[in-house]
Design a protein around this motif. Structure first.
Motif, PDB file in Angstrom:
ATOM      1  N   ALA A  50      27.507  45.364  -4.430  1.00  0.00           N
ATOM      2  CA  ALA A  50      27.132  44.528  -3.334  1.00  0.00           C
ATOM      3  C   ALA A  50      27.972  44.574  -2.038  1.00  0.00           C
ATOM      4  CB  ALA A  50      27.136  43.158  -3.749  1.00  0.00           C
ATOM      5  N   ALA A  51      27.672  44.352  -0.801  1.00  0.00           N
ATOM      6  CA  ALA A  51      28.723  44.274   0.221  1.00  0.00           C
ATOM      7  C   ALA A  51      29.677  43.083   0.217  1.00  0.00           C
ATOM      8  CB  ALA A  51      27.734  44.273   1.357  1.00  0.00           C
ATOM      9  N   MET A  52      29.098  41.934  -0.269  1.00  0.00           N
ATOM     10  CA  MET A  52      29.937  40.708  -0.454  1.00  0.00           C
ATOM     11  C   MET A  52      29.809  40.192  -1.510  1.00  0.00           C
ATOM     12  SD  MET A  52      30.504  37.845   2.830  1.00  0.00           S
ATOM     13  CE  MET A  52      28.653  37.334   2.749  1.00  0.00           C
ATOM     14  N   PHE A  53      31.233  39.671  -1.897  1.00  0.00           N
ATOM     15  CA  PHE A  53      31.112  38.710  -3.145  1.00  0.00           C
ATOM     16  C   PHE A  53      31.617  37.292  -2.656  1.00  0.00           C
ATOM     17  CE2 PHE A  53      33.836  36.429  -6.202  1.00  0.00           C
ATOM     18  CZ  PHE A  53      33.175  36.667  -7.732  1.00  0.00           C
ATOM     19  N   CYS A  54      30.919  36.380  -3.161  1.00  0.00           N
ATOM     20  CA  CYS A  54      31.373  34.881  -2.761  1.00  0.00           C
ATOM     21  C   CYS A  54      32.041  34.193  -3.849  1.00  0.00           C
ATOM     22  CB  CYS A  54      30.216  34.027  -2.388  1.00  0.00           C
ATOM     23  SG  CYS A  54      30.885  32.748  -1.563  1.00  0.00           S
ATOM     24  N   ILE A  55      33.116  33.679  -3.846  1.00  0.00           N
ATOM     25  CA  ILE A  55      33.865  33.211  -4.881  1.00  0.00           C
ATOM     26  C   ILE A  55      33.134  31.790  -5.134  1.00  0.00           C
ATOM     27  CG2 ILE A  55      36.041  31.946  -5.550  1.00  0.00           C
ATOM     28  CD1 ILE A  55      37.643  34.284  -3.941  1.00  0.00           C
ATOM     29  N   GLU A  56      33.247  31.372  -6.466  1.00  0.00           N
ATOM     30  CA  GLU A  56      32.551  30.206  -6.814  1.00  0.00           C
ATOM     31  C   GLU A  56      32.885  29.065  -6.153  1.00  0.00           C
ATOM     32  OE1 GLU A  56      34.635  28.585 -10.821  1.00  0.00           O
ATOM     33  OE2 GLU A  56      34.974  30.719 -10.616  1.00  0.00           O
ATOM     34  N   ALA A  57      32.139  27.854  -6.187  1.00  0.00           N
ATOM     35  CA  ALA A  57      32.340  26.611  -5.809  1.00  0.00           C
ATOM     36  C   ALA A  57      33.607  26.263  -6.090  1.00  0.00           C
ATOM     37  CB  ALA A  57      31.369  25.512  -6.303  1.00  0.00           C
ATOM     38  N   THR A  58      34.581  26.235  -4.975  1.00  0.00           N
ATOM     39  CA  THR A  58      35.899  25.952  -4.854  1.00  0.00           C
ATOM     40  C   THR A  58      36.353  24.588  -4.470  1.00  0.00           C
ATOM     41  OG1 THR A  58      36.478  28.126  -4.684  1.00  0.00           O
ATOM     42  CG2 THR A  58      38.373  26.692  -4.320  1.00  0.00           C
ATOM     43  N   GLY A  59      36.756  23.372  -5.381  1.00  0.00           N
ATOM     44  CA  GLY A  59      36.728  22.246  -4.851  1.00  0.00           C
ATOM     45  C   GLY A  59      37.990  22.209  -3.937  1.00  0.00           C
ATOM     46  N   VAL A  60      37.790  21.292  -2.816  1.00  0.00           N
ATOM     47  CA  VAL A  60      38.635  21.027  -1.619  1.00  0.00           C
ATOM     48  C   VAL A  60      40.034  20.003  -1.982  1.00  0.00           C
ATOM     49  CG1 VAL A  60      37.225  21.905   0.188  1.00  0.00           C
ATOM     50  CG2 VAL A  60      37.319  19.768  -0.365  1.00  0.00           C
ATOM     51  N   GLU A  61      39.523  19.215  -3.108  1.00  0.00           N
ATOM     52  CA  GLU A  61      40.687  18.393  -3.890  1.00  0.00           C
ATOM     53  C   GLU A  61      40.193  18.228  -5.178  1.00  0.00           C
ATOM     54  OE1 GLU A  61      40.540  14.446  -1.585  1.00  0.00           O
ATOM     55  OE2 GLU A  61      38.448  14.062  -2.165  1.00  0.00           O
ATOM     56  N   ALA A  62      41.239  17.669  -6.138  1.00  0.00           N
ATOM     57  CA  ALA A  62      41.208  17.763  -7.355  1.00  0.00           C
ATOM     58  C   ALA A  62      39.948  16.635  -7.922  1.00  0.00           C
ATOM     59  CB  ALA A  62      42.418  17.113  -7.997  1.00  0.00           C
ATOM     60  N   ILE A  63      39.794  15.579  -7.190  1.00  0.00           N
ATOM     61  CA  ILE A  63      38.631  14.677  -7.683  1.00  0.00           C
ATOM     62  C   ILE A  63      37.201  15.252  -7.128  1.00  0.00           C
ATOM     63  CG2 ILE A  63      40.023  12.944  -7.953  1.00  0.00           C
ATOM     64  CD1 ILE A  63      38.733  11.514  -5.367  1.00  0.00           C
ATOM     65  N   GLY A  64      37.278  16.104  -6.387  1.00  0.00           N
ATOM     66  CA  GLY A  64      36.191  16.997  -5.927  1.00  0.00           C
ATOM     67  C   GLY A  64      35.452  18.229  -6.715  1.00  0.00           C
TER      68      GLY A  64
END
Length: 370
Positions: A50-64
């Motif tokens: 693939a040309a691009m890999f997208c890292i998984e859903a990454t929480g912007v805060e701990a409770i998120g």
């Protein structure tokens, strides 16, 4: 000549083909920090073709975070843990690395899917989720806390801080997660958004907070790097969010210079009725593209090379994003290139791996040995 393996450019990011490895939650982090599982997972799929890999859903805060095991980028420790993984990818692959920034909202504090996926009560080590309104995802669950003005500002600031951390890590692109029933989708859908202030009620009000988040992320990330958005195009529930509202949202995102729309669906209600089938979400990407002209990604049960080729060659979408198909076949891009008569980039250590019936899959006509 294969359209799937033709180049595409998103701002200054030049991609050799139209394939992205979609973000896939691994539920394997510790306090939001990546570990050896992520090292193996990311480096493996960085060699997928693939040309691009997208890292998984990454929480912007701990409770998120969706689960206690979800990846985060809200602390120095989170950032430090990802640094050697990204460095390893850069040493061995030409793939572009994107990241999906996310907040789970009322769907946070959940067990992993293999442990049932249900809400973890505070009494059992979970936390109290937040959402646009005090409306639980399931009737039997306790309601989340309804976000006030201070909470909304805190979350915007968290998205900005994570975007800046992503830039320090050298991430090539960002995708804002506004799908699958998580926080930004919760604001969009009348099923989960019952607010009576400027963030609820009318379509204009319900799209306001997701647009504010997108604007803030776009402003915080380098202007030469692309920022896209994943959206659920329908709730699959009568009276919920739908493709017509999605198109209006995309028109507003275009004014804010969105670089792509990743067209998914569902997730905001357990009452959803999804008609699963090969490429079942492709019509959403097509409708958005036809109505707005924005670059679109099609995702969802895209598994075959010829299927992916038809999607992009016919103009239904500009790119395809594969998730489960890539987990099942981590060299999906190689095999698709061989089937469609195209080429992919691969490390020289693997050049001799192609079957003798395939020529120049890696851009070489022969491989010698001593």
């Amino acid at each position: 000549m294969s359209t799937l393996f033709s180049p595409i450019q998103l701002r200054d990011l030049k991609l050799a083909n139209r394939i992205m490895v979609a973000p896939m939650c691994q539920y394997s982090a510790v306090d939001g920090s990546a570990n050896d599982w992520h090292f193996t997972h990311i480096n493996t799929l960085a060699l997928s073709g693939a040309a691009m890999f997208c890292i998984e859903a990454t929480g912007v805060e701990a409770i998120g975070r969706i689960t206690p095991g979800c990846l985060g980028l809200y602390s120095d420790a989170n950032e430090a843990a990802l640094k050697p993984i990204i460095a390893s990818v850069r040493r061995h692959s030409k793939i572009a690395v994107a990241m999906q920034l996310a907040h789970a909202g009322r769907k946070a504090s959940s067990h992993t899917p293999w442990d049932g996926g249900q809400l973890i009560p505070v009494s059992e080590g979970g936390w109290l989720p937040e959402g646009p309104s005090a409306v639980p995802h399931k009737p039997e669950e306790p309601p989340p806390l309804a976000l006030d003005a201070a909470g909304l500002k805190r979350i915007v600031d968290a998205f900005v801080a994570s975007a800046r951390r992503a830039e320090r890590l050298g991430i090539d692109a960002l995708e804002v997660h506004s799908a699958h029933g998580y926080l930004l989708h919760q604001f969009l859908s009348p099923i989960s958004n019952k607010r009576t202030d400027k963030y609820g009620g009318s379509l204009e009000n319900r799209i306001r907070f997701p647009l504010e988040v997108f604007e803030a992320v776009r402003a915080a990330f380098p202007q030469d790097k692309p920022v896209g958005l994943r959206v659920s195009c329908t709730d699959w529930v009568e009276g919920g969010w739908d493709i017509h509202q999605t198109i209006e949202l995309v028109k507003e995102l275009q004014k804010r210079n969105v670089d792509w729309i990743d067209a998914s669906s569902g997730g905001v209600s357990p009452l959803q009725k999804i008609p699963l089938g090969p490429g079942y979400q492709v019509p959403f990407a097509q409708a958005i593209k036809e109505a707005t002209g924005v670059t679109t990604m099609a995702v969802g049960l895209i598994t075959e090379a010829k299927q992916a080729e038809e999607i992009v060659a016919s103009g239904k979408a500009d790119m395809v994003a594969l998730a489960r198909g890539m987990l099942y076949d981590p060299r999906w891009g190689w095999h698709a290139a061989a089937e469609l008569g195209a080429e992919v980039s691969a490390p020289p250590q693997y050049w001799r791996s192609q079957p003798s019936t395939q020529k120049a899959l890696f851009g070489k006509t022969s491989f010698g040995t001593r």
